[in-house]
Design a protein around this motif. Structure first.
Motif, PDB file in Angstrom:
ATOM      1  N   SER A   2     -14.942  19.677 -10.605  1.00  0.00           N
ATOM      2  CA  SER A   2     -13.521  19.796 -10.291  1.00  0.00           C
ATOM      3  C   SER A   2     -12.730  18.622 -10.870  1.00  0.00           C
ATOM      4  O   SER A   2     -11.589  18.797 -11.290  1.00  0.00           O
ATOM      5  CB  SER A   2     -13.333  19.858  -8.775  1.00  0.00           C
ATOM      6  OG  SER A   2     -11.971  19.897  -8.465  1.00  0.00           O
ATOM      7  N   ASN A   3     -13.361  17.441 -10.876  1.00  0.00           N
ATOM      8  CA  ASN A   3     -12.697  16.275 -11.433  1.00  0.00           C
ATOM      9  C   ASN A   3     -12.451  16.453 -12.927  1.00  0.00           C
ATOM     10  O   ASN A   3     -11.403  16.084 -13.453  1.00  0.00           O
ATOM     11  CB  ASN A   3     -13.538  15.030 -11.173  1.00  0.00           C
ATOM     12  CG  ASN A   3     -12.728  13.776 -11.377  1.00  0.00           C
ATOM     13  OD1 ASN A   3     -11.517  13.823 -11.506  1.00  0.00           O
ATOM     14  ND2 ASN A   3     -13.425  12.656 -11.417  1.00  0.00           N
ATOM     15  N   ASN A   6      -9.545  18.790 -13.538  1.00  0.00           N
ATOM     16  CA  ASN A   6      -8.249  18.128 -13.357  1.00  0.00           C
ATOM     17  C   ASN A   6      -7.890  17.257 -14.552  1.00  0.00           C
ATOM     18  O   ASN A   6      -6.714  17.022 -14.828  1.00  0.00           O
ATOM     19  CB  ASN A   6      -8.262  17.273 -12.088  1.00  0.00           C
ATOM     20  CG  ASN A   6      -8.343  18.117 -10.846  1.00  0.00           C
ATOM     21  OD1 ASN A   6      -7.999  19.289 -10.848  1.00  0.00           O
ATOM     22  ND2 ASN A   6      -8.831  17.525  -9.776  1.00  0.00           N
ATOM     23  N   SER A  56      -2.223  24.983 -12.634  1.00  0.00           N
ATOM     24  CA  SER A  56      -2.648  24.076 -11.561  1.00  0.00           C
ATOM     25  C   SER A  56      -1.522  23.811 -10.550  1.00  0.00           C
ATOM     26  O   SER A  56      -1.785  23.482  -9.403  1.00  0.00           O
ATOM     27  CB  SER A  56      -3.139  22.752 -12.142  1.00  0.00           C
ATOM     28  OG  SER A  56      -2.066  22.038 -12.707  1.00  0.00           O
TER      29      SER A  56
END
Length: 58
Positions: A2-3, A6, A56
Motif C-alpha cells: 500500500s505504501n 501511495n 486516490s
C-alpha cells in the motif's frame, strides 16, 4: 504494498518532469524522433499521474 501504491503518483510526476526537459533538449539538439518519443512519454506519465491522483482522492 500500500505504501508503494501511495508513492506511485509521485514517481510518475518525477518521470514526466524529467521527460519534458529531455524532450526539449533533444528537440533543440535536432533529434526530432527521439524528442517526440520523450514528449509522448511525458504526456503518458502526466496522464497516469492525473488518473492515479484523482482515483486516490475519490
Amino acid at each position: 504494498m500500500s505504501n508503494l501504491r501511495n508513492l506511485l503518483p509521485t514517481i510518475y510526476f518525477v518521470i514526466a518532469v524529467f521527460a519534458v526537459f529531455m524532450a526539449a533538449y533533444r528537440l533543440l539538439a535536432g533529434m526530432w524522433v527521439r524528442g517526440l518519443f520523450m514528449a509522448a512519454a511525458a504526456v503518458f506519465c502526466a496522464y497516469r499521474f492525473h488518473h492515479l491522483r484523482t482515483k486516490s482522492e475519490s
